[in-house]
Scaffold this active site. Structure first.
Site, PDB file in Angstrom:
ATOM      1  N   ASP A 172       0.944  -1.058  -0.162  1.00 42.96           N
ATOM      2  CA  ASP A 172      -0.287  -0.206   0.052  1.00 42.96           C
ATOM      3  C   ASP A 172       0.617   1.054   0.105  1.00 42.96           C
ATOM      4  OD1 ASP A 172      -2.195  -1.238  -0.035  1.00 42.96           O
ATOM      5  OD2 ASP A 172      -2.482  -1.662   2.562  1.00 42.96           O
ATOM      6  N   ASP A 196     -14.695  -4.143  -3.103  1.00 38.66           N
ATOM      7  CA  ASP A 196     -14.702  -4.190  -0.715  1.00 38.66           C
ATOM      8  C   ASP A 196     -15.933  -4.194  -0.956  1.00 38.66           C
ATOM      9  OD1 ASP A 196     -12.061  -3.320  -1.384  1.00 38.66           O
ATOM     10  OD2 ASP A 196     -12.419  -1.059  -1.305  1.00 38.66           O
TER      11      ASP A 196
END
Lengths: 222, 255
Positions: free
Chosen positions: B12, B131
């Site tokens: 990330d 998600d």
């Protein structure tokens, strides 16, 4: 990648490898892999560069129909055919490997280059849990010794990304085999100065770089 | 025939630097994604995922620079996600040698982008990240959310995954917003529901905290691959240890 490994793979920097660019994606990783082993290469769609190159790499990802249209539009069919017949080492990768055969089932049936006899078939697994595309590592069983396999153990794993697979019309063209989706398919094919892999040696870690280095050292004879 | 399961570290990034802490003492720059990617690659990562979690317009140039440097240092496929809005964004990334682009919000807003991208670049190169959050109002019990889990969109996560497949997605990367970052384990029922509904590979994401979680994602969740962040970043386990453990549980991995 460790320094020592890079050194052992370092080959003499001399003649040019032409990586054929026919707008079938992602040639950068192929170029980077060859550069990593010290080979001089160029991504090109210029027929004169391809015709004069020491060796030719025919990569590609995407769909067969679009690839064939691009080759025709860019006027590359003849120069690829000449390269394949010239005795100069010729390496097909992934889609490049598929479209050197006669015909592909992809895109409602696509006539291909016919540099080696055979067709390209779609995986059709009976098991719904079997995932298509075949995307990831798989073992390659060496069927026939070849300079491309120098220093590579039988059963070594390479990285695949595909939904269709090469099916040469004669077993004599099969150099390596892999099992997936209920079939044993030809993952490495070849004849004379042509070798071609369904997997991506440029994305297959050290073993893949070893294979590319073998290609760079190969004189095109077997 | 048993398939090889992939172990994929996820990096990330924000403004070109790693966000989640990385606990490696032998690296010169522990916040440089390219340096960490190379380390993971030599440690046996099957693929790598690089996510630009902020993906601001200003950050895009930074991302391209980080991607370029990362691709040059690894020899396994790299997937990039975060802030990809259109086919031009994808082309820029593919030109750098990226193997797959992962789209999320852009696909929810305009599902046609999946079809267009698959036609242009090939299904194999298009991953859709989904998600999810638990929502009992949804037929599957899981709802699609966007913007880092803040905004529910009223779509059933399993139905959306199937739609993505029909539109030409080559893989699905479902992340449970309930589980992400908790290290309490993947949301196995959600992963399994999606993996059973589609015939393309599913990469389990979000929540791995132990090696058994990785095993569960494959054995119970039917995932084709596991995405791992904290477990590796903090040096709790190496990738090789994770793979050896999975192999000891009968999972086929490339060692």
């Amino acid at each position: 990648m460790s320094e020592s490994f890079t050194e052992t793979l370092h080959i003499n920097r001399h003649r040019l490898i032409a990586i054929i660019d026919y707008k079938a994606g992602n040639l950068t990783s192929v170029r980077l892999a060859f550069e990593h082993i010290g080979a001089e290469c160029a991504i090109t769609s210029d027929p004169t560069v391809i015709a004069s190159a020491d060796r030719v790499v025919f990569p590609g990802v995407g769909a067969a129909g679009e690839a064939m249209r691009n080759l025709q539009r860019l006027g590359l069919v003849d120069v690829i055919r000449q390269a394949a017949q010239s005795g100069r080492p010729f390496l097909g990768i992934c889609l490049g490997t598929q479209i050197i055969l006669d015909h592909s089932q992809e895109d409602g049936g696509t006539k291909c280059l016919g540099l080696l006899p055979g067709e390209v078939r779609r995986f059709a697994p009976a098991d719904p849990e079997c995932k298509i595309p075949h995307m990831g590592w798989n073992a390659v069983r060496i069927v026939k010794p070849h300079p491309l396999f120098e220093g590579i153990e039988d059963g070594s794993e390479f990285y695949f990304v595909h939904s269709y697979y090469p099916a040469p019309s004669d077993e004599k063209y099969i150099l390596g085999e892999t099992d997936y989706a209920d079939v044993r398919f030809a993952s490495v094919i070849g004849h004379a100065n042509i070798v071609a892999t369904q997997f991506h040696p440029e994305r297959s870690g050290r073993i893949g770089l070893r294979m590319l280095a073998n290609f760079v050292r190969w004189d095109g004879k077997c | 025939m048993v398939d090889y399961v992939k172990v994929i570290p996820c990096l990330d990034t924000k403004d070109g630097r790693l966000v989640k802490g990385v606990n490696f003492v032998n690296l010169r720059d522990i916040a440089d994604p390219a340096e960490v990617a190379e380390k993971y690659c030599s440690d046996g990562a099957d693929e790598l995922v690089l996510l630009d979690i902020t993906a601001t317009v200003e950050g895009r140039t930074t991302l391209l620079d980080v991607v370029r440097r990362t691709v040059e240092r690894i020899n396994v496929p790299l997937t990039v996600g975060g802030g990809i809005r259109n086919l031009d964004n994808m082309r820029d990334l593919f030109d750098l040698g990226v193997a797959k682009c992962s789209i999320n919000t852009a696909a929810v807003k305009n599902p046609q982008i999946i079809k267009d991208a698959a036609a242009e670049f090939g299904s194999e190169r298009i991953a859709v990240a989904i998600d999810t959050r638990k929502n009992s109002q949804m037929p599957s019990g899981f709802e699609v959310v966007v913007e880092g889990g803040r905004t529910p969109v009223g779509k059933d996560a399993v139905a959306w995954a199937k739609q993505c497949e029909d539109l030409g997605a080559g893989s699905i990367l479902p992340t449970s917003m309930d589980a992400d970052g908790t290290q309490a384990g993947y949301d196995i029922p959600m992963i399994r529901a999606i993996a059973s509904a589609v015939s393309i590979p599913v990469i389990a994401s979000g929540g791995a905290g132990t090696l058994d979680h990785l095993v569960q994602a494959v054995v119970e969740g039917k995932a084709s691959a596991v995405l791992v962040a904290s477990l590796f970043h903090y040096g709790k386990y190496t990738i090789r240890e994770a793979k050896e453990y999975m192999a000891s549980k009968g999972i086929k991995v490339k060692l």
